[in-house]
Scaffold this active site. Structure first.
Site, short mmCIF file in Angstrom:
data_model
loop_
_atom_site.label_atom_id
_atom_site.label_comp_id
_atom_site.label_asym_id
_atom_site.label_seq_id
_atom_site.Cartn_x
_atom_site.Cartn_y
_atom_site.Cartn_z
N HIS A 51 6.78 8.40 -27.80
CA HIS A 51 5.73 9.21 -27.20
C HIS A 51 5.81 10.68 -27.64
O HIS A 51 4.82 11.26 -28.08
CB HIS A 51 5.84 9.09 -25.67
N ARG A 100 0.83 -1.23 0.00
CA ARG A 100 0.00 0.00 0.00
C ARG A 100 0.85 1.27 0.00
O ARG A 100 0.40 2.32 0.43
CB ARG A 100 -0.98 0.02 1.18
N ASN A 117 -1.70 18.01 -20.79
CA ASN A 117 -2.14 17.06 -21.82
C ASN A 117 -2.14 17.68 -23.22
O ASN A 117 -2.60 17.04 -24.17
CB ASN A 117 -3.55 16.56 -21.50
N GLU A 167 8.08 17.45 -25.56
CA GLU A 167 7.50 17.87 -24.27
C GLU A 167 8.06 19.24 -23.87
O GLU A 167 7.38 20.02 -23.20
CB GLU A 167 7.76 16.82 -23.17
N HIS A 192 -1.66 15.64 -26.38
CA HIS A 192 -1.74 14.23 -26.00
C HIS A 192 -3.02 13.52 -26.47
O HIS A 192 -3.07 12.30 -26.45
CB HIS A 192 -1.58 14.07 -24.48
N ARG A 202 -3.82 21.44 -14.10
CA ARG A 202 -2.87 20.41 -14.54
C ARG A 202 -3.27 19.76 -15.86
O ARG A 202 -2.44 19.16 -16.55
CB ARG A 202 -2.70 19.35 -13.44
N LYS A 231 6.61 22.89 -14.55
CA LYS A 231 5.77 21.76 -14.13
C LYS A 231 5.56 21.77 -12.62
O LYS A 231 4.46 21.50 -12.13
CB LYS A 231 6.37 20.43 -14.60
N GLU A 265 -4.93 17.08 -10.82
CA GLU A 265 -5.46 17.38 -12.16
C GLU A 265 -6.96 17.65 -12.15
O GLU A 265 -7.73 17.03 -12.88
CB GLU A 265 -5.13 16.24 -13.12
N HIS A 323 -1.76 10.28 -27.86
CA HIS A 323 -2.03 8.97 -27.26
C HIS A 323 -2.78 8.07 -28.24
O HIS A 323 -2.54 6.85 -28.29
CB HIS A 323 -2.86 9.13 -25.98
N LYS A 358 2.60 11.42 -11.30
CA LYS A 358 1.65 10.57 -12.03
C LYS A 358 2.38 9.31 -12.44
O LYS A 358 3.50 9.37 -12.97
CB LYS A 358 1.19 11.28 -13.29
N1 LIG Z 1 3.97 10.26 -15.63
C1 LIG Z 1 3.96 11.34 -16.38
O1 LIG Z 1 3.64 12.43 -15.92
C2 LIG Z 1 4.37 11.23 -17.81
C3 LIG Z 1 4.57 12.41 -18.58
C4 LIG Z 1 5.02 12.28 -19.89
C5 LIG Z 1 5.26 11.01 -20.43
N2 LIG Z 1 5.05 9.90 -19.66
C6 LIG Z 1 5.31 8.55 -20.19
O2 LIG Z 1 6.71 8.43 -20.46
C7 LIG Z 1 6.89 7.40 -21.42
C8 LIG Z 1 7.93 7.83 -22.41
O3 LIG Z 1 9.14 8.03 -21.73
P1 LIG Z 1 10.54 8.05 -22.52
O4 LIG Z 1 10.40 8.81 -23.77
O5 LIG Z 1 11.57 8.42 -21.54
O6 LIG Z 1 10.68 6.53 -23.02
P2 LIG Z 1 11.48 5.25 -22.47
O7 LIG Z 1 11.46 5.19 -21.01
O8 LIG Z 1 10.94 4.10 -23.23
O9 LIG Z 1 12.96 5.54 -22.95
C9 LIG Z 1 13.23 5.59 -24.32
C10 LIG Z 1 14.39 4.67 -24.70
O10 LIG Z 1 15.61 5.30 -24.31
C11 LIG Z 1 16.43 4.39 -23.58
N3 LIG Z 1 17.23 5.19 -22.66
C12 LIG Z 1 16.82 5.78 -21.51
N4 LIG Z 1 17.81 6.55 -21.02
C13 LIG Z 1 18.84 6.44 -21.86
C14 LIG Z 1 20.14 7.03 -21.91
N5 LIG Z 1 20.55 7.93 -21.02
N6 LIG Z 1 20.96 6.68 -22.94
C15 LIG Z 1 20.54 5.80 -23.90
N7 LIG Z 1 19.33 5.25 -23.92
C16 LIG Z 1 18.49 5.57 -22.91
C17 LIG Z 1 15.45 3.44 -22.95
O11 LIG Z 1 16.07 2.21 -22.66
C18 LIG Z 1 14.39 3.30 -24.03
O12 LIG Z 1 14.80 2.35 -24.97
C19 LIG Z 1 5.54 7.14 -22.04
O13 LIG Z 1 5.04 5.91 -21.61
C20 LIG Z 1 4.66 8.27 -21.52
O14 LIG Z 1 3.33 7.90 -21.38
C21 LIG Z 1 4.61 10.00 -18.38
#
Ligand SMILES: NC(=O)c1ccc[n+]([C@@H]2O[C@H](COP(=O)([O-])OP(=O)(O)OC[C@H]3O[C@@H](n4cnc5c(N)ncnc54)[C@H](O)[C@@H]3O)[C@@H](O)[C@H]2O)c1
Length: 368
Positions: A266, A122, A246, A186, A249, A242, A228, A238, A253, A144
């Site tokens: 993404h 939890r 989006n 972003e 998005h 907040r 942010k 949100e 999405h 989030k």
């Molecule tokens: N929680 C939130 O508020 C929020 C906000 C925006 C996006 N997201 C989510 O984030 C995700 C996308 O994140 P992302 O773009 O970081 O993708 P990811 O985590 O898949 O990373 C992208 C790729 O880069 C590689 N990688 C990571 N760091 C590296 C580094 N320093 N050097 C080389 N390779 C590296 C990873 O292994 C992966 O293959 C989506 O699922 C999206 O929905 C969440």
């Protein structure tokens, strides 16, 4: 030298440490906010080989007894099955309620590990060590977490604020260019929402940033995190403000889902969603075409060209109906009509369908 940004919330506050070389300080900084004991470092198989060893060594040096866990890289790891496996592993290892989970990786690792931290026993403490630009400027801050369901992206999740975020900008040097640019989407979103000052700052640096990290990267991350942190501190759950995060998005999405999770990065889907939202804003929110052109130029300048995809408008519309912002079956979109000015607006299916068809037609003719 690091730049701390503080996230102030009603019932908690935490620091986002930004700077070069702070990956090796994770252990010592963690010991300042949490008791030294056991910890689980969770990363993906790519980051494990590049950066996780530095974090692991710093944890040991600070006296933590850290277990290393890995999941496959990529969006597919934000699944119910993967979260279940991670939770079973934590339980098998007898991690206790005060033992933190440390997410070292991009947004996928942050979302997956944050979710596990929210539900395991939890709730256990959680630390974010973002290693992609996207995770540094956006996903690691604000609490989030999320998993993708077959019906849509991030449809399961929990709010779980980290106890600490450590963003070492040096690790961005190993990021593939597509992932770097995905993060720039972003950043562009943040600049449009924040307003004229950040937008002009970014425009002036767009062409150099398009090539990869520059000397401005630390300031870039700090400015985005400050924006942010402000939004999240005013509206943690949100309920209103907040929602602006989006922007881009709703279509973004839908593209990710219809194309197949993990097919399109993404941020690249979000950039396309920003172009789409700006055109709808002209139609229904009184935006000026000059603003659409300005945003297009920024995205082009950042290397975020128009996305070459062939996706059916009806499938995208159906996916949009699973968007979390939809109310009473009507899709709601964040629409910006000028830098720093946005609203979340219901867009009925007729208007959306017409825009999606127009959008799909430009993909076929390559005109825009
Ligand atoms: N929680 C939130 O508020 C929020 C906000 C925006 C996006 N997201 C989510 O984030 C995700 C996308 O994140 P992302 O773009 O970081 O993708 P990811 O985590 O898949 O990373 C992208 C790729 O880069 C590689 N990688 C990571 N760091 C590296 C580094 N320093 N050097 C080389 N390779 C590296 C990873 O292994 C992966 O293959 C989506 O699922 C999206 O929905 C969440």
């Amino acid at each position: 030298m690091t730049r701390p940004v503080r996230v102030e919330l009603a019932n908690a506050a935490y620091e986002v440490v930004i700077g070069p070389g702070c990956l090796g300080e994770v252990g010592e900084r963690l010991a300042e906010v949490l008791p030294v004991g056991r910890a689980a470092l969770v990363t993906d198989e790519v980051v494990a080989k590049l950066h996780a060893l530095t974090v692991g060594a710093s944890l040991i040096e600070a006296g933590f007894d850290a277990v290393d866990l890995q999941v496959p890289a990529g969006e597919a790891s934000k699944s119910w099955a993967r979260a279940g496996e991670l939770l079973e592993t934590l339980a098998r290892l007898r991690l206790e309620r005060t033992d933190p989970l440390i997410a070292v990786g991009g947004g996928v690792i942050g979302d997956l590990v944050g979710f596990a931290a929210a539900v395991y026993l939890r709730g256990v403490p959680f630390v974010q060590v973002p290693t992609t630009l996207l995770a540094m400027v956006d996903s690691s801050v604000g609490g989030k977490t999320g998993l993708d369901l077959a019906a849509g992206k991030n449809l399961a999740g929990a709010f779980k604020q980290p106890a600490l975020v450590i963003a070492d900008v040096d690790v961005l040097a190993t990021l593939p260019i597509t992932e770097w640019r995905s993060g720039l989407a972003e950043v562009a979103k943040t600049a449009v929402l924040d307003g004229e000052e950040l937008l002009a700052w970014l425009e002036a640096r767009a062409s150099s940033l398009a090539q990869g990290p520059t000397a401005d990267v630390e300031e870039l991350v700090a400015r985005c995190v400050a924006f942010k942190a402000g939004v999240v501190s005013r509206d943690e759950r949100e309920s209103e403000e907040r929602e602006c995060l989006n922007y881009g998005h709703t279509l973004g999405h839908a593209i990710e889902k219809v194309a197949g999770y993990g097919t399109i990065a993404h941020g690249l889907a979000v950039a396309e969603g920003m172009r789409f939202a700006a055109r709808i804003a002209v139609d229904v929110a009184g935006a000026d075409v000059a603003f659409v052109r300005r945003q297009d130029r920024l995205l082009d300048g950042l290397g975020l060209g128009v996305l070459e995809v062939d996706l059916a408008p009806e499938a995208l519309l159906e996916a949009m109906h699973s968007d979390k912002k939809a109310r009473s079956g009507v899709v709601r979109m964040v629409l910006a009509d000028a830098p720093g000015s946005w609203r979340c607006v219901p867009v009925d299916d007729g208007v959306m369908r017409a825009h999606l068809q127009q959008w799909a037609a430009t993909k076929r003719t390559e005109e825009r």
